[in-house]
Design a protein around this motif. Sequence first.
Motif, PDB file in Angstrom:
ATOM      1  N   LYS A   9     -16.575 -32.226  21.659  1.00  0.00           N
ATOM      2  CA  LYS A   9     -17.298 -33.002  20.640  1.00  0.00           C
ATOM      3  C   LYS A   9     -17.061 -32.426  19.244  1.00  0.00           C
ATOM      4  CE  LYS A   9     -20.935 -34.297  23.924  1.00  0.00           C
ATOM      5  NZ  LYS A   9     -22.388 -34.293  24.219  1.00  0.00           N
ATOM      6  N   ILE A  10     -15.797 -32.306  18.881  1.00  0.00           N
ATOM      7  CA  ILE A  10     -15.438 -31.814  17.554  1.00  0.00           C
ATOM      8  C   ILE A  10     -15.953 -32.799  16.517  1.00  0.00           C
ATOM      9  CG2 ILE A  10     -13.535 -31.202  16.025  1.00  0.00           C
ATOM     10  CD1 ILE A  10     -13.980 -29.252  18.303  1.00  0.00           C
ATOM     11  N   ALA A  11     -16.681 -32.278  15.514  1.00  0.00           N
ATOM     12  CA  ALA A  11     -17.284 -33.145  14.497  1.00  0.00           C
ATOM     13  C   ALA A  11     -16.334 -33.425  13.349  1.00  0.00           C
ATOM     14  CB  ALA A  11     -18.572 -32.506  13.968  1.00  0.00           C
ATOM     15  N   ARG A  12     -15.487 -32.434  13.009  1.00  0.00           N
ATOM     16  CA  ARG A  12     -14.613 -32.608  11.848  1.00  0.00           C
ATOM     17  C   ARG A  12     -13.236 -32.012  12.117  1.00  0.00           C
ATOM     18  NH1 ARG A  12     -18.314 -31.070   6.527  1.00  0.00           N
ATOM     19  NH2 ARG A  12     -19.656 -32.947   6.561  1.00  0.00           N
ATOM     20  N   LEU A  13     -12.239 -32.661  11.515  1.00  0.00           N
ATOM     21  CA  LEU A  13     -10.878 -32.128  11.473  1.00  0.00           C
ATOM     22  C   LEU A  13     -10.519 -31.908  10.022  1.00  0.00           C
ATOM     23  CD1 LEU A  13      -8.941 -34.370  14.060  1.00  0.00           C
ATOM     24  CD2 LEU A  13      -9.895 -32.092  14.410  1.00  0.00           C
ATOM     25  N   LYS A  14     -10.083 -30.688   9.702  1.00  0.00           N
ATOM     26  CA  LYS A  14      -9.698 -30.368   8.322  1.00  0.00           C
ATOM     27  C   LYS A  14      -8.176 -30.345   8.243  1.00  0.00           C
ATOM     28  CE  LYS A  14     -12.180 -27.686   5.855  1.00  0.00           C
ATOM     29  NZ  LYS A  14     -12.849 -26.532   5.229  1.00  0.00           N
ATOM     30  N   ILE A  15      -7.636 -31.291   7.475  1.00  0.00           N
ATOM     31  CA  ILE A  15      -6.186 -31.377   7.306  1.00  0.00           C
ATOM     32  C   ILE A  15      -5.733 -30.256   6.384  1.00  0.00           C
ATOM     33  CG2 ILE A  15      -4.288 -32.840   6.524  1.00  0.00           C
ATOM     34  CD1 ILE A  15      -5.978 -35.257   7.205  1.00  0.00           C
ATOM     35  N   ASP A  16      -4.717 -29.535   6.817  1.00  0.00           N
ATOM     36  CA  ASP A  16      -4.260 -28.376   6.059  1.00  0.00           C
ATOM     37  C   ASP A  16      -3.723 -28.788   4.691  1.00  0.00           C
ATOM     38  OD1 ASP A  16      -3.596 -25.422   6.171  1.00  0.00           O
ATOM     39  OD2 ASP A  16      -1.617 -26.273   5.717  1.00  0.00           O
ATOM     40  N   ARG A  17      -3.920 -27.918   3.705  1.00  0.00           N
ATOM     41  CA  ARG A  17      -3.532 -28.192   2.329  1.00  0.00           C
ATOM     42  C   ARG A  17      -2.024 -28.392   2.170  1.00  0.00           C
ATOM     43  NH1 ARG A  17      -5.915 -25.359  -1.071  1.00  0.00           N
ATOM     44  NH2 ARG A  17      -7.509 -24.460   0.298  1.00  0.00           N
ATOM     45  N   SER A  18      -1.225 -27.876   3.122  1.00  0.00           N
ATOM     46  CA  SER A  18       0.225 -28.033   2.995  1.00  0.00           C
ATOM     47  C   SER A  18       0.645 -29.499   3.059  1.00  0.00           C
ATOM     48  CB  SER A  18       0.925 -27.243   4.102  1.00  0.00           C
ATOM     49  OG  SER A  18       0.544 -27.718   5.388  1.00  0.00           O
ATOM     50  N   PHE A  19      -0.156 -30.355   3.713  1.00  0.00           N
ATOM     51  CA  PHE A  19       0.166 -31.783   3.769  1.00  0.00           C
ATOM     52  C   PHE A  19      -0.302 -32.512   2.513  1.00  0.00           C
ATOM     53  CE2 PHE A  19      -0.420 -30.482   8.249  1.00  0.00           C
ATOM     54  CZ  PHE A  19       0.874 -30.681   8.687  1.00  0.00           C
ATOM     55  N   VAL A  20      -1.322 -31.964   1.848  1.00  0.00           N
ATOM     56  CA  VAL A  20      -1.871 -32.611   0.660  1.00  0.00           C
ATOM     57  C   VAL A  20      -1.032 -32.296  -0.576  1.00  0.00           C
ATOM     58  CG1 VAL A  20      -3.940 -32.814  -0.799  1.00  0.00           C
ATOM     59  CG2 VAL A  20      -4.157 -32.545   1.670  1.00  0.00           C
ATOM     60  N   THR A  21      -0.390 -31.142  -0.599  1.00  0.00           N
ATOM     61  CA  THR A  21       0.333 -30.707  -1.790  1.00  0.00           C
ATOM     62  C   THR A  21       1.392 -31.720  -2.215  1.00  0.00           C
ATOM     63  OG1 THR A  21      -0.028 -28.399  -1.184  1.00  0.00           O
ATOM     64  CG2 THR A  21       1.736 -28.856  -2.756  1.00  0.00           C
ATOM     65  N   ASP A  22       2.170 -32.238  -1.285  1.00  0.00           N
ATOM     66  CA  ASP A  22       3.252 -33.177  -1.603  1.00  0.00           C
ATOM     67  C   ASP A  22       2.921 -34.596  -1.175  1.00  0.00           C
ATOM     68  OD1 ASP A  22       4.777 -31.067  -2.577  1.00  0.00           O
ATOM     69  OD2 ASP A  22       5.639 -30.640  -0.603  1.00  0.00           O
ATOM     70  N   VAL A  23       1.643 -34.912  -1.030  1.00  0.00           N
ATOM     71  CA  VAL A  23       1.296 -36.218  -0.506  1.00  0.00           C
ATOM     72  C   VAL A  23       1.704 -37.352  -1.437  1.00  0.00           C
ATOM     73  CG1 VAL A  23      -1.029 -36.259  -1.498  1.00  0.00           C
ATOM     74  CG2 VAL A  23      -0.564 -37.489   0.637  1.00  0.00           C
ATOM     75  N   VAL A  24       1.761 -37.090  -2.735  1.00  0.00           N
ATOM     76  CA  VAL A  24       2.123 -38.141  -3.691  1.00  0.00           C
ATOM     77  C   VAL A  24       3.585 -38.543  -3.527  1.00  0.00           C
ATOM     78  CG1 VAL A  24       2.284 -38.742  -6.144  1.00  0.00           C
ATOM     79  CG2 VAL A  24       0.354 -37.387  -5.310  1.00  0.00           C
ATOM     80  N   ALA A  25       4.464 -37.572  -3.332  1.00  0.00           N
ATOM     81  CA  ALA A  25       5.900 -37.854  -3.271  1.00  0.00           C
ATOM     82  C   ALA A  25       6.441 -37.940  -1.861  1.00  0.00           C
ATOM     83  CB  ALA A  25       6.665 -36.776  -4.046  1.00  0.00           C
ATOM     84  N   SER A  26       5.749 -37.413  -0.863  1.00  0.00           N
ATOM     85  CA  SER A  26       6.271 -37.332   0.502  1.00  0.00           C
ATOM     86  C   SER A  26       5.718 -38.461   1.356  1.00  0.00           C
ATOM     87  CB  SER A  26       5.917 -35.978   1.121  1.00  0.00           C
ATOM     88  OG  SER A  26       6.312 -35.934   2.470  1.00  0.00           O
TER      89      SER A  26
END
Length: 711
Positions: free
Chosen positions: A609-626
């Motif tokens: 019953k995991i309440a939250r998943l935290k997406i690692d910052r490495s995916f957010v860093t280039d999210v605009v261009a990738s």
Amino acid sequence: MQYWLKCWWPFGLLRLRTVTFVKRLYLVAGEVLRGINLFSGLAKQTDMTALAAEKIRAKVALSARKFIFLDGLSALLAIVALMVLLERNDVAFGCWLVAALAVTVLRYTISRTFLYYAYDSRYPRVVLRFMVAVYGVHGALWAMLPTIVVPIDLLQSGAAVLVLMGGLIGTVLCRQTGASAIALAFAMPIILALIYQFACHGGFIGIVSAINMGLIGLVMALVNIRSDRRFVEGEMAKLRLESYAQTLASVNEDIRHKNIRLEALANGDSVTGLKNRLYFTGQLNGALAAARVSSQSVALLLIDVDRFQTVNTIFGQRGGDHYLAVFGQRIQSAAGSYVTTARISGDTFAVLIRHDKAKEQAISLACRLLDEQAMPVVVHGTSVQVSASIGLACFPDDADDADRLIAAANLALGEAKTQGRKQFRQFNPDLKRKVDRQHAIEQDLQAAIDNGTIETWFQPQIHLETGRIVGFEALIRWFHPEFGSIAPPDIINAAYAMQLSERLTTGIACQTALFLQRLQSLDLPEATVAINISPREFALYDVAHMLNEVTLTYGVERHLLEVEITEEAILNPDIAGPQLERLDMSGYKLAIDDFGVGYSSLAYLIGLKIARLKIDRSFVTDVVASDANKALIVALVGLGKTLGIEIVVEGVEDTQQLSVLQHMGCAIGQGFFFARPMPSDRVPNWLEQYRQTQMPTKPVLGRKKRTALAG
């Protein structure tokens, strides 16, 4: 009276001399008997004593050689006797002469045969008895010459024969030291024949000559017997000395072999056959001393078998020893005989290279060893893949003594293991500074926990659609007086190394509980606070019990305390699984931190019953261009909606990232765009500023003004 004394004193003197002569004759007879007893005793001892048997063999060998001279002398005297008695044309004499020459030739032939086939050493008793018999026959032939063959008066016409026979007897008895039994066997028949001839002659001269000949025979026999006794004693002493010398030589050889064995045990490794740590340390110290004089370089390679404990567990100690032996022989074969190779600990090997280009040779050897790891080792019929990490340090570039050189190579080896194992690393000063820094951190950690130097800061989590503050993440902070700000992973590793993990996490949990109490007064009663738990802590103590104690002490609701774990924790269900289940059953929220960088199990996401998943910052860093990062985040958002799990994105730092994340449907964001981590006493001021900029209907999180609050 005086007249009678004057008349009878010659008779008294004669009687006295006669008594003295008889006594001496008795003494001589006693010596003869003792000599006979000596021989009989010696013969008995030879049955029991190996040294006596060796003495007899030596005696027979000497007698065989000495009587070669006697054979020649007998032949010569026989020829002389022939010349003396040539005028007597007698058939009996001719027969005697032929028999004497035949016995002489036979005796010589037998002696040479015994010598050639070494019968005197193989059958000493048989040879001795045979020689006594042969020489007795030869002596009897000579005794027959003046008595039976050619009866002559030796004191008249046969004086020449007397001289020859006497010389023959004297020569035989005088020369045969150590072989008196053979000499007497030859001489006694001749002496008896001479006594018989003198007795037959009669008269005063004949009787006196017979007595003298008998006395001469007794004296010469006594001399031979005494000489034999001295010879036996000398031979026995010599044999004893030889035996002692052989024993000492054997003992010395045994001691030498034992010393070699002890040296091998002291300097060698019984498992691999290589040298051990003690020997290697001595060689290393000697190499460094020689290198200082000759300005030569020294290279030290430390080679550690990766995950050797697994091999030991699967195949047992014998299988592990076989694995180490094969691996050690591979190292020695690759290194060659010009270097020193040793096993210095359980699964660690060392190679010492002394050369002008030691570093280059060490690098080449390390590369060859890494290449050879492709060849598996067969243990109990099973192929086991070889994996080893290698560290290199050189003298004088990296260290100036043996201890520092080993420490430098160990640092390089540790770096190779840290970088993924099956690696080769050279020492550099940064490694030493890094280790010294970590050591200082470990030593100062307990004092920092005790005096409150380690603090807990909090970073807010914002709902991206409404702008509402939904929670905070508790982050550890430590400003070291020497090193400044210490990164949280370094603090966690130091606590684990010093067995302070429970104390550290308990302190953070207590500060988090106090912060939850404070949020009630800040009009955030439903805001959660996440606390990070290292996966290793589940194996050290009961995390659920510790948190229960804290929440009970501070009176906070358990559902407001969120436990963040990494994906590594759910990949080890044997240790973390039961504790995660207890945390879930206790009412704590569970969150997966840095989701997407590991290998998560969907079954555990649902079951726990995991309440939250935290997406690692490495995916957010280039999210605009990738586009790939966008697609991954969209997939994770869809997974979260399907499973009913909230998605939190970390590392939001600018408006463009925020806009893209909002567009993809991310619910909660965290990052410097909203606020940096802050102490709990700064949260009220930040909260007041944040609420002033927030519109009551629609959020304006995309405005540049929000960046001012992030400071």
